[in-house]
Write an enzyme that holds these catalytic residues in place. Structure first.
Site, PDB file in Angstrom:
ATOM      1  N   ASP A 175       0.760  -1.293  -0.368  1.00 51.36           N
ATOM      2  CA  ASP A 175       0.131   0.035  -0.082  1.00 51.36           C
ATOM      3  C   ASP A 175       0.592   1.273  -0.113  1.00 51.36           C
ATOM      4  O   ASP A 175       1.978   1.243  -0.223  1.00 51.36           O
ATOM      5  CB  ASP A 175      -0.400   0.263   1.458  1.00 51.36           C
ATOM      6  CG  ASP A 175      -2.428  -0.041   0.921  1.00 51.36           C
ATOM      7  OD1 ASP A 175      -2.576   1.722  -0.057  1.00 51.36           O
ATOM      8  OD2 ASP A 175      -3.632   0.017   1.490  1.00 51.36           O
ATOM      9  N   ASP A 230      -9.624   4.036  -3.904  1.00 52.99           N
ATOM     10  CA  ASP A 230      -9.689   1.887  -3.905  1.00 52.99           C
ATOM     11  C   ASP A 230     -11.128   2.504  -4.037  1.00 52.99           C
ATOM     12  O   ASP A 230     -11.637   3.418  -4.019  1.00 52.99           O
ATOM     13  CB  ASP A 230      -9.933   2.515  -1.811  1.00 52.99           C
ATOM     14  CG  ASP A 230      -8.699   2.362  -1.065  1.00 52.99           C
ATOM     15  OD1 ASP A 230      -7.955   2.054  -1.934  1.00 52.99           O
ATOM     16  OD2 ASP A 230      -8.727   2.644   0.084  1.00 52.99           O
TER      17      ASP A 230
END
Length: 399
Positions: A175, A230
Site C-alpha cells: 500500500d 479504493d
C-alpha cells in the site's frame, strides 16, 4: 437470479482463451501476429515468472476490514475449496491491513497480532497451503499502514521481504500510506528488489492508487499495479473505477496487470444487475479477480467465476453514448467477448456493430449469452434491450 450453471458456462467459454487484439483493429491486433504490439512491453516485465494470468482469489479488506483473525481465515480457505471456487482458479487467500502488532520486536521484525493470530502467520500459511491454495499478506511502502495499526515497510524492505518469505508468503499487497512524500517510483522498486532477493517467489501487487501512472513504468517492478483509488460498494464508485482503468488497457498483459481494485460483489451495496455489470467488466478488462465478500455464507446469486485469457489482451470500452456502452475483447479462434452495458437511468437498447468490435461486416456469428446460457445467430451487429445499470455479455463465434 444467477444460477451456478450460468457461471460455469461462462468459465468454460472463456477459459484458456488467447488471441489477437482491435478497437476496431487497435484493440484486436492482426490475427496473423497476435503478439505484435505486446513484444516490446513484455521485454520490460518483472521476470519472476508470476502473473501469466491475472491473480484470482480472496482478500479480507472489503468485507472484514480490521475484524480479522486466524479462525476466519482458515474457514475462508475451507470454503474456497468446498464451494468449488479453488477448482475454478481462485487460489489466493490474502490478508489485508491489521494483521500485525503496532511495534516491531527487538530485532526489528514485524510481529503478528497475538490476539488475532496466536498461532502465527507461518502456521496459517501452512494451513492454507495444505488446502492447495496460496497465501498472501499486506504491507505498506510508508512508515505505517493505512489503518495506522501496523508498522510500514519503508526502510525495512529487505528485512520484511525475508520475513514474509520465511513464513511462506506467496503474494504481497503493498500500500501507499504515510509515505513521507517520497515518489512511488523510488519506494516500490526497493521492495521489488527485496522480494527478488528473499529466497521465495512472491507475487508483487503494487497499490499506489495510480498516483504516478504506474502502467507506464511498473512492468519491471510489479506483477500488478493499481490504476485507481479504493473501490466503494456502490454504483458510482464502481463505474468511475472502470473508466479510469480503461485508459490503460493497452499496457496490461501476461506478467503485469492493471488493477482497478478488488471486487465488491456480494457485499450488499449494489443491486444484482449492478454486481453483474461489475463482475463482467472486471473480467473483460482482465483485472485481478479478488473476492471481497464473506465467501463462507455466499449464496447462489452472489457470484461465480469468469476465468482468464491466457494471452491477456485486455478488453476495453470501444463505444459509448449517453450511458449506452460497448466493451469488447479478443478471444481464441477469432472469437470476441462483448459486453453491452446500459449505464443510463432507464431501459434502453444497446447495439454493437461489427465495425465497433473488429469483425468483418458480413460475418455471421453464433452469439452465446453468458448469463442466460442461450445462443442466437447474428450478422452485422448485435443488440439487446437492457434494464438500467444492467448488462449483457456475449461470446461471438464466427461461423
Amino acid at each position: 437470479m444467477w444460477a451456478k450453471v450460468v457461471l460455469w458456462l461462462l468459465i468454460f467459454l472463456l477459459f484458456n482463451a488467447s488471441s489477437s487484439s482491435s478497437a476496431a483493429r487497435l484493440l484486436f491486433n492482426s490475427s496473423t501476429n497476435p503478439n505484435k504490439n505486446l513484444s516490446h512491453e513484455r521485454r520490460q516485465l518483472l521476470g519472476n515468472g508470476l502473473g501469466n494470468t491475472p491473480p484470482m482469489g480472496w482478500n479480507s479488506w472489503n468485507h472484514f476490514q480490521c475484524d480479522i483473525n486466524e479462525e476466519m481465515v482458515r474457514e475462508t480457505a475451507d470454503a474456497m475449496v468446498s464451494k468449488g471456487l479453488a477448482a475454478l482458479g481462485y487460489e489466493y487467500i490474502n490478508l489485508d491491513d491489521c494483521w500485525a502488532e503496532l511495534n516491531r520486536d527487538s530485532q526489528g521484525n514485524m510481529v503478528p497480532s497475538g490476539s488475532k493470530f496466536p498461532s502465527g502467520i507461518k502456521a496459517l500459511a501452512d494451513y492454507v497451503h495444505s488446502k492447495g491454495l496460496k497465501f498472501g499478506i499486506y504491507s505498506d511502502a510508508g512508515s505505517q499502514t493505512c489503518s495506522k495499526s501496523m508498522p510500514g515497510s519503508l526502510g525495512h524492505e529487505d528485512q520484511d521481504a525475508k520475513t514474509f518469505a520465511s513464513w511462506g508468503i506467496d503474494f504481497l499487497k503493498y500500500d501507499n500510506c504515510e509515505n513521507n512524500d517520497i515518489s512511488p517510483k523510488e519506494r516500490y522498486p526497493k521492495m521489488s528488489e527485496a522480494l527478488a532477493n528473499s529466497g521465495r517467489t512472491i507475487f508483487f501487487s503494487m497499490c499506489e492508487w495510480g498516483s504516478e501512472d504506474p502502467a507506464l513504468w511498473a512492468k519491471s517492478v510489479g506483477n500488478s499495479w493499481r490504476t485507481t483509488g479504493d473501490i466503494q460498494d456502490n454504483w458510482d464508485s464502481m463505474t468511475s473505477l472502470a473508466d479510469q482503468n480503461d485508459k490503460w488497457a493497452s499496457y496490461a498483459g501476461p506478467g503485469g496487470w492493471n488493477d482497478p481494485d478488488m471486487l465488491e460483489v456480494g457485499n450488499g451495496g449494489m443491486t444484482t444487475e449492478e454486481y453483474r455489470s461489475h463482475f463482467s467488466i472486471w473480467a473483460l478488462a482482465k483485472a485481478p479477480l479478488l473476492i471481497g465478500c464473506d465467501i463462507r455464507g455466499m449464496d447462489d446469486t452472489t457470484y461465480g467465476l469468469l476465468t482468464n485469457n491466457k494471452l491477456g489482451v485486455q478488453g476495453r470500452k470501444v463505444k459509448g453514448d449517453a450511458g449506452l456502452e460497448v466493451w469488447a475483447g479478443p478471444l481464441s479462434d477469432n472469437r470476441v467477448a462483448v459486453v453491452l452495458w446500459n449505464r443510463s437511468s432507464s431501459k434502453a437498447t444497446v447495439t454493437a456493430s461489427w465495425s465497433d468490435i473488429g469483425l468483418e461486416q458480413g460475418k455471421v456469428v453464433d452469439a452465446r449469452d453468458l448469463w442466460e446460457h442461450s445462443t442466437k445467430s447474428a450478422s452485422g451487429q448485435i443488440s439487446a434491450e437492457i434494464d438500467s445499470h444492467a448488462c449483457k455479455m456475449y461470446v461471438l463465434t464466427p461461423k
